[in-house]
Scaffold this motif. Structure first.
Motif: not given
Lengths: 271, 228, 243
Positions: A86, A92-93, A95, B76, B79-80, B82-84, B86-87, B92-94, B173-174, C210, C214
């Protein structure tokens, strides 16, 4: 139909301002403004980062550096637990502001994130049951546990393509697999393995064979393009070395009186 | 087996680092479950009613959207979010928010179909009678249909919530410090007690879920819709 | 970030992971259906000797998270196994079946298969049970009146209808098996989610890695859904119940 369209326009505006905000802001200013430094650290890898059973907080060598950085900025430190995989997504995100988690500096990673100057050096080593592994030539025939998202995994796959790799979320998972006989060896940076083995009750059954297959420099990971923040970390690291604080931190975790005595071979500024 | 490891870390398992740090462990699992259960219930009702009230293109778009959330694995989606997000969109979701959003979207999509089925299960005469009384469609739904359909849906709501309590474990996972996550932290530190630790963790989830299930059975009996 | 595609090597990893996901979910679905049927029969058996253990199984496996169960089987249970058995499970064995040799699965595969099957079977058993309940009591009475033995009533009257009634929810459980197989990445099984993380590690192309994974999951679910609709049209459930 005017209402939804207005809403859409508003949403677009908000999104745009958020995006441009991201592009313009300087992270160092943001940290000072918010009064919080967000640092990702390991939570399962003594002595770099682990949950202290007494305080229930993450502590370790990496965390001590994080505390020094936060103190110099005069802001609160917020630790975010991470596993190896992670680390880059967290940066990159957006966080976290800094990753201090035994983060090996590589060219490939440097395309995605900024690195500080190295503050630690290590080599990729192995733990195996005593007597099963004595030279690198044997690696190709073994089932080896690695951590997802580490350079160890990539290096091993390149150098020993015939080895069978099984990737786990974190080193202790891999070690449990080794203990249960699911893999014959596990690999990680030497100091991390020493730290792991020191906490194993039946450690005399295992050994760390005295060879390494790579030399790694460990640095702080920062968001790509955040030059001022990177400069701040670099300056701080150099000053910590000059004041002797870096040595104190090292001795607290790897000094002769610790569970994991290890001679200090690398000083900040060596490379 | 040696369960002293559980006793020694009991407060960490239950509360995380609280009160010296953020709330975690089983308490966070409960909090995540309650918030996601409420949110998924609301989403399920809204989308289920929408399914029952729409026709044609709108109905199909809705089906497609709900289908997406029923088809994607929870991991999945986490992951989407949390990480994607924001990108891609700068949103931004905590971590805790991510789990609530992912679980309630997925839970809500399943519930929407239960709500829809519940509404459809009533005889069409109910709608006709309401119309004959001069009620508009919305009024008929609110005053005639839902009061009868909701009790039928209770068991499927509770079953979905049981699934949701279990799925909070994927927050692991996060790095959200709920029960499974703090348990792996302790297991990773102590090294040699995975059996004891995971048995204990399973027991805690079992208590949460079977309590819910007991409620479901009781409610089901009360409304005479058979055991859940 | 969106304009770069994945190199063929990495697409290959994802396809390989997808193959593991498909094979694992297929094997789990078959095994869990058999086990689920047995559990259902145990659960509805008149004797408490059968129904109580079945009840306990269903309750334990349905009310604890799959992730925790997988951790338990992989890390916990293997710590309890005798060393000899573990070594045997971990060494590759070869069985030459008629035409093709069967490769010995890794311990991750065994644990993943075992854990997923036990979990899925508990849900399938309950779907069967509601299928059996859906068979009208009059049918059973009628068959008995015609002089069928209890076994014949079961095999010829109850089971075929119960199967048809439970088909849609059963397919739902198979879809869950596909989605749940993603959790086995936590115990090191190289399936689709694991592959997507690995591709992400090497390429840093988070979105593509991903995204492909998916899309493959959703594709699988759609295929099962379509297969279900096709089956439903061919042999509709009695009285169109459970549609």
């Amino acid at each position: 139909m005017t209402k939804p369209r207005n809403k859409l326009r508003l949403a677009t505006l908000v999104a745009l301002s958020l995006l441009s905000g991201l592009a313009q802001a300087d992270r160092l200013d943001d940290i000072k403004k918010n009064g919080v430094l967000r640092v990702a650290a390991f939570d399962s890898n003594p002595p770099f980062g682990f949950i202290d059973p007494q305080t229930k907080q993450i502590s370790g060598l990496d965390v001590d550096y994080a505390k020094e950085l936060a103190a110099r900025l005069g802001v609160k430190l917020e630790l975010v637990p991470t596993n190896p995989a992670n680390r880059i997504p967290l940066l990159t995100a957006n966080k976290v502001d800094i990753v201090l988690a035994n983060f090996t500096i590589t060219e490939e990673r440097a395309k995605q994130v900024n690195f500080s100057i190295p503050y630690f050096a290590s080599g990729q080593q192995f733990i195996a049951r005593k007597g099963t592994l004595s030279s690198p030539d044997q690696l190709g025939k073994l089932r080896i546990g690695v951590d997802k998202g580490t350079t160890n995994e990539i290096v091993l796959r390149e150098k020993y393509p015939s080895a069978t790799l099984v990737a786990y979320d974190d080193t202790p998972f891999a070690f449990t697999a080794l203990r249960n006989g699911n893999v014959q060896a596990i690999t990680q940076d030497g100091p991390k393995l020493i730290g792991l083995l020191a906490n194993v009750p039946d450690k005399d059954k295992y050994e760390i064979p005295p060879f390494s297959i790579s030399n790694d420099l460990i640095g702080a990971g920062l968001p790509k393009g955040e030059t001022r923040l990177t400069e701040f970390v670099n300056t701080s690291l150099r000053e910590l070395e000059a004041s002797g604080k870096a040595q104190t931190i090292y001795d607290a975790w790897f000094g002769p009186d610790t569970k994991t005595p290890l001679t200090r071979i690398f000083r900040i500024g060596d490379k | 087996m040696d369960f002293t490891v559980v006793a020694d870390n009991f407060s960490y398992f239950m509360l995380g680092a609280w009160p010296d740090g953020p709330l975690g462990g089983a308490a966070l699992t409960l909090a995540l479950s309650v918030v996601s259960a409420l949110a998924s219930g609301v989403l399920g009702l809204v989308f289920g009613i929408a399914l029952a009230m729409t026709r044609g293109a709108a109905h199909n778009v809705l089906l497609l959207g709900l289908g997406f959330f029923r088809a994607i694995p929870v991991i999945m989606l986490i992951f989407w979010t949390y990480f994607l997000l924001p990108i891609l969109f700068g949103i931004d979701v905590p971590g805790t928010g991510t789990v609530v959003v992912a679980l309630s979207l997925i839970g809500g999509s399943y519930l929407a179909h239960s709500v829809h089925a519940g509404i459809l299960s009533l005889p069409p005469g109910q709608w006709q009678a309401a119309a004959a009384l001069g009620l508009r469609r919305g009024q008929a739904l609110r005053l005639v249909i839902l009061p009868q359909a909701l009790p039928i849906m209770v068991p499927s709501f509770i079953n979905q919530w049981v699934a949701l309590v279990k799925d909070t474990s994927l927050a692991y996972v996060i790095g959200v410090g709920e029960l499974s996550f703090v348990a792996t932290q302790v297991s990773n530190r102590e090294m040699v007690y995975p059996t004891e630790i995971f048995l204990f963790v399973a027991l805690v989830y079992f208590i949460f879920c079977s309590t819910l299930e007991l409620c479901a059975n009781r409610v089901a009996r009360r409304f005479g819709t058979g055991a859940g | 970030m969106l304009d770069e595609l994945l190199a063929p090597k990495y697409l290959g990893w994802l396809i390989e992971g997808f193959g593991v996901t498909l094979l694992l979910s297929a094997l789990v679905s078959v095994a869990a259906t058999a086990l689920g049927l047995a559990l259902c029969l145990g659960r509805i058996a008149p004797s408490r000797l059968w129904s109580w253990p079945a009840r306990a199984w269903l309750s334990v496996f349905r009310n604890t998270p799959l992730l925790v169960q997988l951790f338990f089987w992989y890390f916990g249970a293997s710590a309890l196994m005798p060393e000899g058995l573990l070594i045997w499970l971990n060494t590759p064995h070869h069985w030459d079946l008629a035409l093709f040799g069967v490769r010995w699965p890794s311990f991750e595969y065994l644990a993943g298969f075992f854990g997923l099957t036990l979990y899925t079977a508990a849900f399938i058993a309950e779907e069967f049970r509601s299928g059996v309940r859906g068979v009208p009591a009059g049918q059973i009475a009628a068959a008995q009146a015609l002089g069928f033995t209890p076994l014949q009533v079961w095999l010829n009257v109850v089971m075929p209808q119960a199967f048809r009634i439970s088909l849609p929810p059963l397919l739902g459980q198979y879809m869950n098996a596909v989605k749940n197989s993603s959790l086995t990445m936590a115990i090191g099984l190289a399936e689709l989610s694991y592959a997507s993380r690995q591709v992400e590690t090497e390429t840093f192309k988070t979105f593509q890695a991903f995204g492909v994974a998916t899309a493959l999951y959703i594709l699988t679910i759609i295929v099962i859904e379509l297969a279900g609709q096709w089956l439903q049209r061919r042999r509709p459930a009695p009285g169109a119940a459970g549609a």
